[in-house]
Design a protein around this motif. Structure first.
Motif, PDB file in Angstrom:
ATOM      1  N   VAL A   1     -13.501  29.702 -12.144  1.00 29.74           N
ATOM      2  CA  VAL A   1     -13.564  28.322 -12.622  1.00 29.74           C
ATOM      3  C   VAL A   1     -12.689  27.489 -11.690  1.00 29.74           C
ATOM      4  O   VAL A   1     -11.646  27.970 -11.249  1.00 29.74           O
ATOM      5  CB  VAL A   1     -13.048  28.205 -14.067  1.00 29.74           C
TER       6      VAL A   1
ATOM      7  N   ARG B   1     -10.892  23.483 -10.679  1.00 27.46           N
ATOM      8  CA  ARG B   1     -10.544  22.139 -11.125  1.00 27.46           C
ATOM      9  C   ARG B   1     -10.160  21.325  -9.901  1.00 27.46           C
ATOM     10  O   ARG B   1      -9.137  21.586  -9.261  1.00 27.46           O
ATOM     11  CB  ARG B   1      -9.408  22.132 -12.156  1.00 27.46           C
TER      12      ARG B   1
ATOM     13  N   GLY C   1     -12.290  17.518 -14.199  1.00 27.83           N
ATOM     14  CA  GLY C   1     -12.125  18.516 -15.236  1.00 27.83           C
ATOM     15  C   GLY C   1     -12.443  19.925 -14.757  1.00 27.83           C
ATOM     16  O   GLY C   1     -12.668  20.157 -13.562  1.00 27.83           O
ATOM     17  N   LEU C   2     -12.457  20.849 -15.684  1.00 25.36           N
ATOM     18  CA  LEU C   2     -12.793  22.226 -15.346  1.00 25.36           C
ATOM     19  C   LEU C   2     -14.285  22.336 -15.040  1.00 25.36           C
ATOM     20  O   LEU C   2     -15.116  21.704 -15.699  1.00 25.36           O
ATOM     21  CB  LEU C   2     -12.455  23.160 -16.508  1.00 25.36           C
TER      22      LEU C   2
ATOM     23  N   TRP D   1     -17.180  25.414 -14.250  1.00 25.62           N
ATOM     24  CA  TRP D   1     -17.572  26.804 -14.071  1.00 25.62           C
ATOM     25  C   TRP D   1     -18.214  26.972 -12.695  1.00 25.62           C
ATOM     26  O   TRP D   1     -19.061  26.166 -12.305  1.00 25.62           O
ATOM     27  CB  TRP D   1     -18.531  27.224 -15.171  1.00 25.62           C
TER      28      TRP D   1
ATOM     29  N   TYR E   1      -9.527  29.200 -10.322  1.00 28.13           N
ATOM     30  CA  TYR E   1      -8.956  30.127 -11.286  1.00 28.13           C
ATOM     31  C   TYR E   1      -9.873  31.324 -11.489  1.00 28.13           C
ATOM     32  O   TYR E   1     -11.102  31.173 -11.613  1.00 28.13           O
ATOM     33  CB  TYR E   1      -8.763  29.453 -12.647  1.00 28.13           C
TER      34      TYR E   1
ATOM     35  N   ASN F   1     -13.595  37.283 -18.982  1.00 29.00           N
ATOM     36  CA  ASN F   1     -14.468  37.002 -20.112  1.00 29.00           C
ATOM     37  C   ASN F   1     -14.086  37.868 -21.306  1.00 29.00           C
ATOM     38  O   ASN F   1     -13.397  38.875 -21.165  1.00 29.00           O
ATOM     39  CB  ASN F   1     -15.914  37.264 -19.733  1.00 29.00           C
TER      40      ASN F   1
ATOM     41  N   TYR G   1     -21.609  38.129 -19.915  1.00 30.46           N
ATOM     42  CA  TYR G   1     -20.868  37.020 -19.338  1.00 30.46           C
ATOM     43  C   TYR G   1     -20.919  35.774 -20.205  1.00 30.46           C
ATOM     44  O   TYR G   1     -20.376  34.762 -19.860  1.00 30.46           O
ATOM     45  CB  TYR G   1     -21.304  36.710 -17.902  1.00 30.46           C
TER      46      TYR G   1
ATOM     47  N   GLY H   1     -19.855  33.881 -23.857  1.00 31.80           N
ATOM     48  CA  GLY H   1     -18.585  33.886 -24.562  1.00 31.80           C
ATOM     49  C   GLY H   1     -17.504  33.083 -23.867  1.00 31.80           C
ATOM     50  O   GLY H   1     -17.775  32.196 -23.069  1.00 31.80           O
ATOM     51  N   ASN H   2     -16.259  33.403 -24.202  1.00 34.83           N
ATOM     52  CA  ASN H   2     -15.142  32.596 -23.722  1.00 34.83           C
ATOM     53  C   ASN H   2     -14.336  33.318 -22.655  1.00 34.83           C
ATOM     54  O   ASN H   2     -14.620  34.463 -22.302  1.00 34.83           O
ATOM     55  CB  ASN H   2     -14.249  32.220 -24.904  1.00 34.83           C
ATOM     56  N   PHE H   3     -13.329  32.608 -22.157  1.00 37.54           N
ATOM     57  CA  PHE H   3     -12.444  33.123 -21.112  1.00 37.54           C
ATOM     58  C   PHE H   3     -11.058  33.259 -21.727  1.00 37.54           C
ATOM     59  O   PHE H   3     -10.359  32.262 -21.908  1.00 37.54           O
ATOM     60  CB  PHE H   3     -12.436  32.176 -19.918  1.00 37.54           C
ATOM     61  N   ASN H   4     -10.663  34.488 -22.051  1.00 35.56           N
ATOM     62  CA  ASN H   4      -9.450  34.643 -22.854  1.00 35.56           C
ATOM     63  C   ASN H   4      -8.194  34.952 -22.062  1.00 35.56           C
ATOM     64  O   ASN H   4      -7.116  35.076 -22.642  1.00 35.56           O
ATOM     65  CB  ASN H   4      -9.673  35.668 -23.980  1.00 35.56           C
TER      66      ASN H   4
ATOM     67  N   TRP I   1      -6.436  33.901 -18.000  1.00 37.59           N
ATOM     68  CA  TRP I   1      -6.609  33.163 -16.758  1.00 37.59           C
ATOM     69  C   TRP I   1      -5.482  33.497 -15.784  1.00 37.59           C
ATOM     70  O   TRP I   1      -4.349  33.761 -16.194  1.00 37.59           O
ATOM     71  CB  TRP I   1      -6.562  31.655 -17.021  1.00 37.59           C
ATOM     72  N   GLY I   2      -5.807  33.449 -14.490  1.00 35.78           N
ATOM     73  CA  GLY I   2      -4.768  33.529 -13.486  1.00 35.78           C
ATOM     74  C   GLY I   2      -4.129  32.161 -13.293  1.00 35.78           C
ATOM     75  O   GLY I   2      -4.545  31.175 -13.914  1.00 35.78           O
ATOM     76  N   GLN I   3      -3.140  32.099 -12.416  1.00 33.86           N
ATOM     77  CA  GLN I   3      -2.436  30.843 -12.163  1.00 33.86           C
ATOM     78  C   GLN I   3      -3.162  29.944 -11.179  1.00 33.86           C
ATOM     79  O   GLN I   3      -2.806  28.772 -11.018  1.00 33.86           O
ATOM     80  CB  GLN I   3      -1.019  31.125 -11.662  1.00 33.86           C
TER      81      GLN I   3
END
Lengths: 121, 108
Positions: A37, A39, A44-45, A47, A95, A99, A104, A106-109, A111-113
């Motif tokens: 993802v 930004r 905004g974010l 995908w 980022y 998942n 694939y 669903g959500n992204f629970n 995240w990296g920095q």
């Protein structure tokens, strides 16, 4: 504890290429789809791309299809994003995200920095 | 492609309730997820599926979804809740993940 660490960002000229990497730990990597993802500044974010746990299916946003390639190495717990033909509008923080399932949807629970990609001449 | 619409900004006083909407065609039939992102930090999942909270997310955060609007509600707002909030769904028709444009929450 889940950890995702991105690397590979940097300054690249328009038309150039860059390969992002994400090192994962703290979970059974091959059981989960992985996603990139981004930004962009002031936006905004967005995908970018996802890959299923097995690596057998890959999905891309229309804005990057044909230029970016997602891949993964389940033996090394890493996911990659090869970015070619980079444009100014690709400049963003990228980022890596985990998942919540092996497919694939669903959500992204987790995240990296993030890693910053700058496209400029 | 599927479009999610969020208000650009919401302002609320400390201790009050903030509501952030996410509009989409028949979004009530979809599983909606919400993320909080503070400046310089990675996004954090705060609500997933049909109003569930990940571990560590305060009960002050709740979600609802019906018809053409999903809503993130933050009760008893604190200064630390100031952030950008994004809704997200998976669009089966395009096989794309979709984010809303984001809402900047300002705590007055």
């Amino acid at each position: 504890e889940v950890q995702l660490v991105e690397s590979g960002g940097g300054l690249v000229q328009p038309g150039g290429s860059l390969r992002l990497s994400c090192a994962a730990s703290g979970f059974t990597f091959s059981s989960y789809a992985m996603t990139w993802v981004r930004r962009a500044p002031g936006k905004g974010l967005e995908w970018v791309s996802s890959i299923t746990g097995s690596g057998g299916n890959r999905y891309y946003a229309d804005s990057v299809k044909g230029r970016f390639t997602i891949s993964r190495d389940n033996s090394r717990n890493r996911v990659f994003l090869q970015m070619n033909s980079l444009r100014a509008e690709d400049m963003a923080v990228y980022y890596c995200a985990k998942n919540d399932n092996g497919y694939y949807t669903g959500n992204f629970n987790s995240w990296g920095q993030g890693t910053l990609v700058t496209v400029s001449s | 492609s599927y479009v999610l619409t969020q208000p650009p900004s919401v302002s609320v006083a400390p201790g009050q309730t903030a509501t952030i909407s996410c509009g989409g065609n028949n979004i009530g039939s979809k599983s909606v997820h919400w993320y909080q992102q503070k400046p310089g930090q990675a996004p954090v999942l705060v609500i997933f599926s049909y109003g569930d909270r990940p571990s560590g997310i305060p009960e002050r955060f709740s979600g609802s979804n019906s018809g053409n609007t999903a809503t993130l509600t933050i009760s008893r707002v604190e200064g630390g809740d100031e952030a950008d909030y994004f809704c997200q769904v998976w669009d089966s028709r395009s096989a794309h993940q979709v984010f809303g444009g984001g809402t900047k929450l300002t705590v007055l």
